[in-house]
Motif scaffolding. Structure first.
Motif, PDB file in Angstrom:
ATOM      1  N   LEU A 297       0.793  -1.101  -0.006  1.00  0.00           N
ATOM      2  CA  LEU A 297      -0.122   0.067   0.004  1.00  0.00           C
ATOM      3  C   LEU A 297       0.823   1.192  -0.122  1.00  0.00           C
ATOM      4  CD1 LEU A 297      -2.645   1.240   0.291  1.00  0.00           C
ATOM      5  CD2 LEU A 297      -2.927   1.008   2.623  1.00  0.00           C
ATOM      6  N   GLY A 298       1.788   1.241   0.909  1.00  0.00           N
ATOM      7  CA  GLY A 298       2.832   2.493   0.943  1.00  0.00           C
ATOM      8  C   GLY A 298       3.478   2.678  -0.592  1.00  0.00           C
TER       9      GLY A 298
ATOM     10  N   HIS B  80       0.828   4.173  -2.797  1.00  0.00           N
ATOM     11  CA  HIS B  80       0.951   5.803  -2.440  1.00  0.00           C
ATOM     12  C   HIS B  80       2.030   6.616  -3.003  1.00  0.00           C
ATOM     13  CE1 HIS B  80      -1.408   4.741   1.299  1.00  0.00           C
ATOM     14  NE2 HIS B  80      -2.440   4.642   0.390  1.00  0.00           N
TER      15      HIS B  80
ATOM     16  N   MET C  12       1.259   6.792  -6.719  1.00  0.00           N
ATOM     17  CA  MET C  12      -0.003   7.763  -6.640  1.00  0.00           C
ATOM     18  C   MET C  12       0.656   9.219  -6.961  1.00  0.00           C
ATOM     19  SD  MET C  12      -2.920   6.055  -4.555  1.00  0.00           S
ATOM     20  CE  MET C  12      -4.143   7.504  -4.530  1.00  0.00           C
ATOM     21  N   LEU C  13       1.591   9.674  -5.956  1.00  0.00           N
ATOM     22  CA  LEU C  13       2.202  11.046  -6.021  1.00  0.00           C
ATOM     23  C   LEU C  13       2.751  11.259  -7.216  1.00  0.00           C
ATOM     24  CD1 LEU C  13       3.481  11.056  -2.218  1.00  0.00           C
ATOM     25  CD2 LEU C  13       1.308  12.443  -3.213  1.00  0.00           C
TER      26      LEU C  13
ATOM     27  N   LEU D 158      -5.848  14.488  -3.002  1.00  0.00           N
ATOM     28  CA  LEU D 158      -4.874  13.220  -2.784  1.00  0.00           C
ATOM     29  C   LEU D 158      -4.211  13.195  -1.471  1.00  0.00           C
ATOM     30  CD1 LEU D 158      -3.551  10.817  -4.211  1.00  0.00           C
ATOM     31  CD2 LEU D 158      -1.969  12.437  -5.223  1.00  0.00           C
TER      32      LEU D 158
ATOM     33  N   SER E 269      -6.101  12.428   1.256  1.00  0.00           N
ATOM     34  CA  SER E 269      -6.488  10.808   1.599  1.00  0.00           C
ATOM     35  C   SER E 269      -5.451  10.036   1.668  1.00  0.00           C
ATOM     36  CB  SER E 269      -7.034  10.447  -0.151  1.00  0.00           C
ATOM     37  OG  SER E 269      -5.941  10.283  -0.977  1.00  0.00           O
ATOM     38  N   LEU E 270      -4.101  10.597   1.906  1.00  0.00           N
ATOM     39  CA  LEU E 270      -3.100   9.517   2.178  1.00  0.00           C
ATOM     40  C   LEU E 270      -2.855   9.605   3.693  1.00  0.00           C
ATOM     41  CD1 LEU E 270      -0.782  10.207  -0.948  1.00  0.00           C
ATOM     42  CD2 LEU E 270      -2.364   8.406  -0.586  1.00  0.00           C
TER      43      LEU E 270
ATOM     44  N   ARG F 153       5.401  10.281   8.807  1.00  0.00           N
ATOM     45  CA  ARG F 153       6.044   9.335   8.141  1.00  0.00           C
ATOM     46  C   ARG F 153       7.278  10.015   7.628  1.00  0.00           C
ATOM     47  NH1 ARG F 153       5.698  10.955   3.003  1.00  0.00           N
ATOM     48  NH2 ARG F 153       3.958  11.912   2.153  1.00  0.00           N
TER      49      ARG F 153
ATOM     50  N   ASP G 162       7.214  11.781  -2.667  1.00  0.00           N
ATOM     51  CA  ASP G 162       7.320  13.393  -2.130  1.00  0.00           C
ATOM     52  C   ASP G 162       8.421  14.163  -3.049  1.00  0.00           C
ATOM     53  OD1 ASP G 162       5.700  13.012   0.214  1.00  0.00           O
ATOM     54  OD2 ASP G 162       7.624  11.833   1.012  1.00  0.00           O
TER      55      ASP G 162
END
Length: 215
Positions: free
Chosen positions: A86-87, A90, A93-94, A138, A141-142, A148, A154
């Motif tokens: 999942l990470g 994520h 997605m970024l 977005l 939602s994370l 973290r 990022d």
């Protein structure tokens, strides 16, 4: 290894930031032999653009995200990529948001700066704001970024967002993030990292030189 890079390129900058964060023994050089945008460069590097990672064992890797994924797999000691599925989703997605949603709406302003053409500034700012609103949703939602570590997702977003912030200033929009508190908070957080801050300063300097040469 060597990285063919330009301070003006957000895609090159994201890889430079990663290299510095991971303290990798990779030489960062300008594409001069052969020069960028020449037939010789295109013949040597199939995608004909930077960044390019030249491997010690021969061959090369193009496309910033492919390079970053390779470096994470090759040098896992200082990891900038989550280990859980999942990470990993994520961070992808970024990066996809940065490359597929945010960057394309900046092109008309860049073309105007480069070629001197006339654009509908209000229309282009509206398009940028539409994508920034997506980015705000977005990030919200994370998992909270404050809970973290900095990751390559990022870093990928930061370099593209720098141009989304700085380019509108040249068209009279002083603070494009004023209506996006989530993005603004994330932007402040990511720039607290020394390597990210250095990359952002390099990009701003390159943009200033570009604009000075246009006058």
């Amino acid at each position: 290894m060597q990285l063919l890079s330009s301070n003006f390129s957000p895609y090159s900058t994201r890889v430079r930031i990663q290299i510095r964060k991971k303290d990798l023994p990779i030489d960062i050089i300008a594409p001069t032999e052969p020069p960028l945008r020449t037939a010789e460069f295109a013949a040597k590097y199939p995608l004909a653009k930077i960044p390019v990672l030249i491997l010690d064992e021969g061959g090369s890797i193009s496309e910033s995200w492919a390079i970053m994924e390779y470096l994470e797999a090759r040098f896992p000691e200082i990891s900038l990529r989550p280990k859980d599925p999942l990470g990993i989703a994520h961070i992808n997605m970024l990066a996809r948001y940065a490359d597929m949603h945010l960057s394309p709406v900046l092109f008309p302003m860049f073309v105007s700066l480069l070629m001197g053409g006339v654009i509908d500034v209000d229309k282009e700012l509206a398009a940028i704001n539409k994508e920034l609103a997506k980015g705000e949703k977005l990030l919200n939602s994370l998992p909270a970024f404050s809970e973290r570590k900095l990751n390559i997702g990022d870093i990928a977003l930061a370099t593209n967002l720098l141009f989304a912030i700085e380019t509108p200033k040249l068209f009279g929009c002083a603070n494009i993030l004023q209506n996006y508190p989530g993005l603004a908070s994330w932007w402040h957080w990511v720039n607290e990292d020394v390597c990210v801050k250095q990359g952002m300063e390099e990009m701003r300097t390159a943009l200033a030189i570009f604009m000075a040469n246009k006058k």
